[in-house]
Write a protein that holds these residues in place. Structure first.
Motif, PDB file in Angstrom:
ATOM      1  N   GLY A   9      40.722  40.403  35.593  1.00 27.04           N
ATOM      2  CA  GLY A   9      40.904  38.983  35.351  1.00 27.04           C
ATOM      3  C   GLY A   9      42.329  38.548  35.643  1.00 27.04           C
ATOM      4  N   GLY A  10      42.547  37.238  35.577  1.00 26.42           N
ATOM      5  CA  GLY A  10      43.883  36.728  35.814  1.00 26.42           C
ATOM      6  C   GLY A  10      43.884  35.267  36.205  1.00 26.42           C
ATOM      7  N   LEU A  11      45.007  34.838  36.742  1.00 21.26           N
ATOM      8  CA  LEU A  11      45.196  33.452  37.169  1.00 21.26           C
ATOM      9  C   LEU A  11      45.077  33.383  38.691  1.00 21.26           C
ATOM     10  N   VAL A  12      44.291  32.439  39.173  1.00 24.68           N
ATOM     11  CA  VAL A  12      44.097  32.284  40.615  1.00 24.68           C
ATOM     12  C   VAL A  12      44.014  30.802  40.936  1.00 24.68           C
ATOM     13  N   GLN A  13      44.442  30.434  42.117  1.00 28.02           N
ATOM     14  CA  GLN A  13      44.378  29.035  42.542  1.00 28.02           C
ATOM     15  C   GLN A  13      42.955  28.674  42.970  1.00 28.02           C
ATOM     16  N   GLY A 111      31.548  44.111  26.381  1.00 30.07           N
ATOM     17  CA  GLY A 111      32.948  44.412  26.530  1.00 30.07           C
ATOM     18  C   GLY A 111      33.793  43.439  25.729  1.00 30.07           C
ATOM     19  N   GLN A 112      35.101  43.644  25.774  1.00 28.76           N
ATOM     20  CA  GLN A 112      36.005  42.824  24.972  1.00 28.76           C
ATOM     21  C   GLN A 112      36.340  41.506  25.659  1.00 28.76           C
ATOM     22  N   GLY A 113      36.011  41.383  26.922  1.00 27.12           N
ATOM     23  CA  GLY A 113      36.249  40.140  27.657  1.00 27.12           C
ATOM     24  C   GLY A 113      37.545  40.165  28.439  1.00 27.12           C
ATOM     25  N   THR A 114      37.537  39.480  29.567  1.00 28.86           N
ATOM     26  CA  THR A 114      38.734  39.340  30.383  1.00 28.86           C
ATOM     27  C   THR A 114      38.858  37.879  30.818  1.00 28.86           C
ATOM     28  N   GLN A 115      40.054  37.342  30.690  1.00 27.78           N
ATOM     29  CA  GLN A 115      40.267  35.920  30.966  1.00 27.78           C
ATOM     30  C   GLN A 115      40.396  35.678  32.467  1.00 27.78           C
ATOM     31  N   VAL A 116      39.664  34.686  32.941  1.00 28.46           N
ATOM     32  CA  VAL A 116      39.802  34.201  34.315  1.00 28.46           C
ATOM     33  C   VAL A 116      40.210  32.738  34.247  1.00 28.46           C
ATOM     34  N   THR A 117      41.347  32.423  34.836  1.00 32.29           N
ATOM     35  CA  THR A 117      41.849  31.053  34.836  1.00 32.29           C
ATOM     36  C   THR A 117      42.035  30.603  36.279  1.00 32.29           C
ATOM     37  N   VAL A 118      41.385  29.487  36.624  1.00 31.93           N
ATOM     38  CA  VAL A 118      41.494  28.933  37.972  1.00 31.93           C
ATOM     39  C   VAL A 118      42.262  27.627  37.865  1.00 31.93           C
TER      40      VAL A 118
END
Length: 120
Positions: A9-13, A111-118
């Motif tokens: 996961g992470g930050l993406v445009q 699972g514990q979850g993973t943040q996805v930020t667009v």
């Protein structure tokens, strides 16, 4: 007991891509289904994509044509390739597995979850 560990996961445009991974470990005899769900703030958790051991996949209408689920039955890993991401895809993404033990009992794990930020 089975553990699901997500990564990627992470930050993406907007318009970008991310690849999520989920590895299952522990007392696994057979993984029947593995997949991904997501939950945005204020919303209920919703299905994104699932795949069965036999290779049958299912996608939410909102991600069809943009997301691809794949997996490795030997390594007990599932992936989610996410392309053409939009701000509406922003959420915590959870890995889910339906697992059978040797007795045939069926269990559900998250699972514990993973943040996805667009965002731009």
């Amino acid at each position: 007991q089975v553990q699901l560990v997500e990564s990627g996961g992470g930050l993406v445009q907007p318009g970008g891509s991310l690849r999520l991974s989920c590895a299952a470990s522990g007392s696994i005899f057979t993984i029947n289904v593995m997949g991904w769900y997501r939950q945005a703030p204020g919303n209920e958790r919703e299905l994104v994509a699932t795949g069965t051991r036999a290779g049958i996949v299912n996608y939410a209408d909102s991600v069809k044509g943009r997301f691809t689920i794949s997996g490795d039955n030997v390594k007990n890993v599932v992936y989610l390739q996410m392309n053409s991401l939009t701000p509406e895809d922003t959420a915590v993404y959870y890995c889910h597995a339906v697992v059978s033990d040797r007795s045939g009992a069926v269990y559900s794990y998250w699972g514990q979850g993973t943040q996805v930020t667009v965002s731009s």
